[in-house]
Structures are given as C-alpha cells and as structure tokens.
Write a protein that holds these residues in place. Structure first.
Motif, PDB file in Angstrom:
ATOM      1  N   THR A  71       0.796  -1.222   0.000  1.00 35.84           N
ATOM      2  CA  THR A  71       0.000   0.000   0.000  1.00 35.84           C
ATOM      3  C   THR A  71       0.829   1.273   0.000  1.00 35.84           C
ATOM      4  OG1 THR A  71      -0.165  -0.122   2.401  1.00 35.84           O
ATOM      5  CG2 THR A  71      -1.977  -1.059   1.126  1.00 35.84           C
ATOM      6  N   HIS A  72       2.054   1.234   0.542  1.00 38.19           N
ATOM      7  CA  HIS A  72       2.860   2.439   0.716  1.00 38.19           C
ATOM      8  C   HIS A  72       4.001   2.515  -0.293  1.00 38.19           C
ATOM      9  CE1 HIS A  72       0.604   2.712   4.363  1.00 38.19           C
ATOM     10  NE2 HIS A  72       1.256   1.732   4.977  1.00 38.19           N
ATOM     11  N   ASN A  73       4.441   3.734  -0.562  1.00 39.82           N
ATOM     12  CA  ASN A  73       5.647   3.959  -1.348  1.00 39.82           C
ATOM     13  C   ASN A  73       6.614   4.702  -0.435  1.00 39.82           C
ATOM     14  OD1 ASN A  73       7.669   5.063  -3.085  1.00 39.82           O
ATOM     15  ND2 ASN A  73       6.292   4.859  -4.821  1.00 39.82           N
ATOM     16  N   ILE A  74       7.460   3.936   0.271  1.00 40.07           N
ATOM     17  CA  ILE A  74       8.303   4.497   1.313  1.00 40.07           C
ATOM     18  C   ILE A  74       9.304   5.497   0.767  1.00 40.07           C
ATOM     19  CG2 ILE A  74       9.986   3.950   3.109  1.00 40.07           C
ATOM     20  CD1 ILE A  74       7.077   3.151   3.715  1.00 40.07           C
ATOM     21  N   SER A  75       9.890   5.224  -0.395  1.00 41.50           N
ATOM     22  CA  SER A  75      10.915   6.119  -0.935  1.00 41.50           C
ATOM     23  C   SER A  75      10.325   7.479  -1.305  1.00 41.50           C
ATOM     24  CB  SER A  75      11.597   5.478  -2.149  1.00 41.50           C
ATOM     25  OG  SER A  75      10.659   5.221  -3.178  1.00 41.50           O
ATOM     26  N   LYS A  76       9.142   7.496  -1.941  1.00 42.57           N
ATOM     27  CA  LYS A  76       8.524   8.768  -2.321  1.00 42.57           C
ATOM     28  C   LYS A  76       8.047   9.524  -1.084  1.00 42.57           C
ATOM     29  CE  LYS A  76       6.535   9.650  -6.076  1.00 42.57           C
ATOM     30  NZ  LYS A  76       5.635   9.833  -7.242  1.00 42.57           N
ATOM     31  N   GLU A  77       7.586   8.789  -0.101  1.00 46.48           N
ATOM     32  CA  GLU A  77       7.127   9.427   1.126  1.00 46.48           C
ATOM     33  C   GLU A  77       8.290  10.078   1.869  1.00 46.48           C
ATOM     34  OE1 GLU A  77       4.312   8.097   4.879  1.00 46.48           O
ATOM     35  OE2 GLU A  77       4.049   7.219   2.900  1.00 46.48           O
ATOM     36  N   LYS A  78       9.412   9.377   1.899  1.00 49.57           N
ATOM     37  CA  LYS A  78      10.599   9.913   2.567  1.00 49.57           C
ATOM     38  C   LYS A  78      11.093  11.160   1.854  1.00 49.57           C
ATOM     39  CE  LYS A  78      14.778   8.286   4.850  1.00 49.57           C
ATOM     40  NZ  LYS A  78      15.594   7.088   5.183  1.00 49.57           N
ATOM     41  N   GLU A  79      10.983  11.172   0.533  1.00 49.09           N
ATOM     42  CA  GLU A  79      11.383  12.342  -0.250  1.00 49.09           C
ATOM     43  C   GLU A  79      10.567  13.568   0.160  1.00 49.09           C
ATOM     44  OE1 GLU A  79      11.174  13.766  -4.933  1.00 49.09           O
ATOM     45  OE2 GLU A  79      11.164  11.621  -4.456  1.00 49.09           O
ATOM     46  N   PHE A  80       9.276  13.371   0.358  1.00 49.18           N
ATOM     47  CA  PHE A  80       8.409  14.463   0.792  1.00 49.18           C
ATOM     48  C   PHE A  80       8.786  14.952   2.190  1.00 49.18           C
ATOM     49  CE2 PHE A  80       4.506  14.973   3.492  1.00 49.18           C
ATOM     50  CZ  PHE A  80       4.334  16.327   3.251  1.00 49.18           C
ATOM     51  N   LEU A  81       8.964  14.017   3.122  1.00 50.81           N
ATOM     52  CA  LEU A  81       9.284  14.400   4.504  1.00 50.81           C
ATOM     53  C   LEU A  81      10.629  15.109   4.588  1.00 50.81           C
ATOM     54  CD1 LEU A  81       8.025  11.276   6.489  1.00 50.81           C
ATOM     55  CD2 LEU A  81       6.869  13.460   6.114  1.00 50.81           C
ATOM     56  N   ARG A  82      11.558  14.721   3.751  1.00 49.16           N
ATOM     57  CA  ARG A  82      12.866  15.389   3.737  1.00 49.16           C
ATOM     58  C   ARG A  82      12.746  16.844   3.298  1.00 49.16           C
ATOM     59  NH1 ARG A  82      16.922  10.657   1.325  1.00 49.16           N
ATOM     60  NH2 ARG A  82      17.505   9.794   3.374  1.00 49.16           N
ATOM     61  N   LYS A  83      11.818  17.128   2.410  1.00 46.05           N
ATOM     62  CA  LYS A  83      11.584  18.517   2.011  1.00 46.05           C
ATOM     63  C   LYS A  83      11.147  19.337   3.219  1.00 46.05           C
ATOM     64  CE  LYS A  83      10.023  17.196  -2.643  1.00 46.05           C
ATOM     65  NZ  LYS A  83       8.829  17.060  -3.512  1.00 46.05           N
ATOM     66  N   LEU A  84      10.248  18.775   4.020  1.00 40.41           N
ATOM     67  CA  LEU A  84       9.754  19.492   5.192  1.00 40.41           C
ATOM     68  C   LEU A  84      10.861  19.745   6.199  1.00 40.41           C
ATOM     69  CD1 LEU A  84       6.307  17.751   5.873  1.00 40.41           C
ATOM     70  CD2 LEU A  84       6.826  19.671   4.367  1.00 40.41           C
ATOM     71  N   VAL A  85      11.727  18.757   6.396  1.00 35.22           N
ATOM     72  CA  VAL A  85      12.823  18.907   7.353  1.00 35.22           C
ATOM     73  C   VAL A  85      13.862  19.893   6.825  1.00 35.22           C
ATOM     74  CG1 VAL A  85      14.728  17.717   8.507  1.00 35.22           C
ATOM     75  CG2 VAL A  85      12.483  16.625   8.379  1.00 35.22           C
ATOM     76  N   LYS A  86      14.219  19.764   5.553  1.00 37.11           N
ATOM     77  CA  LYS A  86      15.247  20.620   4.965  1.00 37.11           C
ATOM     78  C   LYS A  86      14.836  22.087   5.002  1.00 37.11           C
ATOM     79  CE  LYS A  86      18.321  20.948   0.982  1.00 37.11           C
ATOM     80  NZ  LYS A  86      18.692  20.368  -0.344  1.00 37.11           N
ATOM     81  N   ALA A  87      13.559  22.360   4.815  1.00 34.16           N
ATOM     82  CA  ALA A  87      13.056  23.735   4.833  1.00 34.16           C
ATOM     83  C   ALA A  87      12.642  24.181   6.232  1.00 34.16           C
ATOM     84  CB  ALA A  87      11.877  23.874   3.878  1.00 34.16           C
ATOM     85  N   ASN A  88      12.856  23.336   7.223  1.00 37.07           N
ATOM     86  CA  ASN A  88      12.523  23.640   8.615  1.00 37.07           C
ATOM     87  C   ASN A  88      11.034  23.906   8.813  1.00 37.07           C
ATOM     88  OD1 ASN A  88      13.382  23.827  11.295  1.00 37.07           O
ATOM     89  ND2 ASN A  88      13.603  26.043  11.197  1.00 37.07           N
ATOM     90  N   VAL A  89      10.208  23.254   7.999  1.00 39.32           N
ATOM     91  CA  VAL A  89       8.762  23.305   8.218  1.00 39.32           C
ATOM     92  C   VAL A  89       8.424  22.488   9.456  1.00 39.32           C
ATOM     93  CG1 VAL A  89       6.503  22.759   7.239  1.00 39.32           C
ATOM     94  CG2 VAL A  89       8.332  23.589   5.754  1.00 39.32           C
ATOM     95  N   ILE A  90       9.103  21.343   9.603  1.00 33.56           N
ATOM     96  CA  ILE A  90       8.965  20.499  10.786  1.00 33.56           C
ATOM     97  C   ILE A  90      10.342  20.261  11.396  1.00 33.56           C
ATOM     98  CG2 ILE A  90       6.902  19.371   9.870  1.00 33.56           C
ATOM     99  CD1 ILE A  90       8.607  16.902   9.313  1.00 33.56           C
ATOM    100  N   THR A  91      10.379  19.903  12.670  1.00 35.15           N
ATOM    101  CA  THR A  91      11.621  19.585  13.375  1.00 35.15           C
ATOM    102  C   THR A  91      11.657  18.098  13.662  1.00 35.15           C
ATOM    103  OG1 THR A  91      11.606  21.766  14.434  1.00 35.15           O
ATOM    104  CG2 THR A  91      13.021  20.071  15.409  1.00 35.15           C
TER     105      THR A  91
END
Length: 372
Positions: free
Chosen positions: A346-366
């Motif tokens: 059901t999941h696409n872990i690599s694409k999901e991780k790519e999205f979460l990394r954007k949030l971390v890199k831009a400091n949207v989330i900690t």
C-alpha cells in the motif's frame, strides 16, 4: 556622370549597408553568446528556456532553513523556545504556494459541506458513508481537541512515530513538553516512557491498528479514527455505541472488540489529510480515487499533514525507515525487522521519505530523532 562615378555611387551605399548589417549581426551574436553563457549551468539546457522554480508536485526546488524575507520580520526577533503563531503554515506556504491552511482536524455535523472529500470513497473521502457518519457524530457530540487546546493560544504539536530509532534516545521529557502529543496505532507508552514520554493527547488509528487490550489504553486521550475502507466506519459505530462486534470478515487482521472510551472522547479524522498527503504532497498514483497498490500514505505522514493545517509548530520523533539496515528494528517496542516494510503493497516508502525530507530541509517540521 561618368560610368565609374555611377558605379561608385551605387556601391558605396551598398557597402555601408553591408557593414551596418554585418556589425549588427556580430553584435547580436555577441549578446546571444553572453546570454547563452549566463545560462550554461547544469540547470539550463538551452538559451531562454523556461526554468521552473518548483518540482512537479509544486515544491520549491531550492530549499534551506532560512526564513523568507517576508517572515523574518514576523518571526526573526522571537526568543528561542517561544511558540511562533502560524509558523508551520507560513513556512509550508513559502515552499509550497498551493498550500491552504483551513482544513478542520475532525469531522463535525457539517462534514457534508467539505467538497474536497465528499466525492471520494474511503480512504480519500466519505462517499456512501454519510448516514453512518451522521449516526456516529450524533453519539460523540464533541468535535474538537477540548476547551484548553481549542482556544486562540499558540499550539506546539509533536507526532510520535513508532520507529525503532526512538529506542534509547531518552526523549521522553522533551516529547511531554509539547502542547499536543499525537501517537499512532497500538504503539505502547508503558515501559518506554524514558524514550517516548507519558503524555498522549490523541491516538490516531484504524481498526486493524487499534489497541486490542483495553488495559493498554491511556486514561486521558482522544481516540481518533482514520478510515481506509467503508467497513471501517461500521466498526467504529459498533465501538462508539458499545455494540457487540459483528461483520469482521473484511479486515486483513484481527481487530479490537472494545474501545474503553466514552463517545465524547472519540473523533473521526478528516479524510482530506489522506487525500492531500497522497496526491498533492507525495505524488502517489491517483488510481481513479480508489485505494490501490502504492497509493496510500502511512498514518504518520497523514498525522503530519493534519498538524501542518492545525498546529503553529510541528515536530516529529521516531520517523524514518533506513532500508540499508534490513535487520534493524522496525518499531521501538517489538522485534520485527526493517525488511518487513518491503512487503507492504500500500505504501511507497521512498517517495514518502522524499516528501518528509523537504519538510525537514526547509525547517517546516523539526525532526528530534534525525531519522528522516
């Protein structure tokens, strides 16, 4: 006029015009060459080509932790540790201009007005489930976090994932400092408080992920239901109304027969967060708006999406699958190995991780555990 003079009279203007034409051509070539060299980096493929600042999902390509100029004045002078009102949404909008903050956390009696989810079947909406949802909401009667947290104050939220990376990190006290602590599925607190804390504001789950032993539920937390199929709503109605569980043939594993919560402590998560995470943020296959192979985000990413809309600051802990360590523990509370996640269809872990990394890199989330 002599013939030679006539010839010169004709040739001279032609030579002058030719010189001007040649010179202007050289000038144009020189200017074009300058432009081409200016655009000769790896990003630019050809002179004057249209260069997008955003990726195909709509996220800014060049991400960093710096505040955009328009946010420096608002947040730049706040002392460290002070809650920053509207910060997560402002940062998200800066890197993803299509982001629109208003999206209710839970369904309430006016849920049929939510156009973005009314035309989709579960998990991306509630189509065909309106009557059963009406009956559930009539029983629960409450549709927010509670008086203290629904007020106008600044709200700091943390999503506690179930990852093995949490083990032995001693983050319990830091997690408990957040205003809203979100936990997922059956991940236990008892026996792991040093690493995961003691506070639980809400626990988001679906039938197969819900805690099955009533004694393992926290006393003062909201039971937040996230539906992935139509059958899930039938299960929830039986849990809310304290009915005997019937019709369990459609579940892929055993489910809880009883949830030790009063109806007033039970909520339905807005399915828009599943839809937005899947199709707008991660870019999973649409599949005609139906659940299919590789197009469902993990519950953790759904919870983060919910927090971006409803919290002023967002942090995470216990996130991140390191597929290079197949024998590492998948969860902090059991011995299942990392390799087990590969079996998920059901999941696409690599694409999901790519999205979460954007949030971390831009400091949207900690990311407290630095696993993303």
């Amino acid at each position: 006029m002599k013939p030679t003079h006539k010839l010169l009279f004709v040739l001279c203007p032609m030579l002058v015009l030719g010189f001007i034409y040649y010179s202007s051509g050289k000038l144009r070539l020189h200017m074009w060459g300058q432009k081409a060299r200016k655009c000769s980096s790896s990003i630019y493929k050809r002179p004057y080509a249209f260069i997008s600042l955003y990726d195909k999902q709509g996220f800014l390509l060049q991400l960093d932790t710096k505040l955009p100029l328009e946010l420096v004045y608002k947040y730049g002078n706040l002392s460290e540790g002070t809650c920053k009102p509207g910060y997560a949404a402002a940062k998200m909008t800066a890197i993803f201009p299509k982001f629109v903050k208003p999206a209710p956390m839970f369904l309430d009696r006016n849920f049929k007005r939510l156009a973005k989810v009314s035309n989709y079947f579960p998990p991306f909406g509630f189509k065909t489930q309106e009557r059963i949802i009406d009956s559930i909401l009539a029983a629960t009667k409450n549709y927010g976090l509670g008086k203290e947290l629904d007020g106008p104050g600044c709200r700091r939220c943390i999503i506690v994932g179930n990852g093995g990376i949490l083990f032995n990190k001693s983050l319990g006290s830091r997690i408990d400092d957040y205003d809203v602590v979100v936990r997922l599925n059956e991940a236990p607190v008892a026996g792991f408080t040093k690493d995961v804390g003691t506070k639980t504001t809400m626990r988001i789950t679906y039938p197969e992920g819900a805690i099955q032993k009533p004694e393992n539920y926290e006393k003062d937390s909201l039971f937040v239901f996230s539906a992935f199929k139509s059958l899930d709503f039938k299960w929830l109605r039986q849990m809310v109304l304290k009915e005997k569980l019937r019709g369990i043939e459609g579940f892929w594993k055993s489910v809880a027969h009883y949830v030790p919560r009063e109806p007033s402590d039970m909520r339905i998560l807005n399915p828009y967060f599943i839809q937005e995470a899947a199709f707008q943020f991660i870019g999973l296959p649409f599949n005609d708006g139906l659940m299919g192979k590789g197009n469902i985000p993990t519950l953790g990413t759904v919870a983060i999406t919910m927090a971006l809309h409803n919290c002023d600051e967002v942090a995470v802990a216990g996130f991140g699958y390191d597929m290079n360590k197949p024998h590492a523990p998948l969860h902090y509370y059991e011995t299942v190995k990392m390799s087990a996640i590969k079996e998920s269809w059901t999941h696409n872990i690599s694409k999901e991780k790519e999205f979460l990394r954007k949030l971390v890199k831009a400091n949207v989330i900690t990311d407290l555990t630095n696993g993303i």
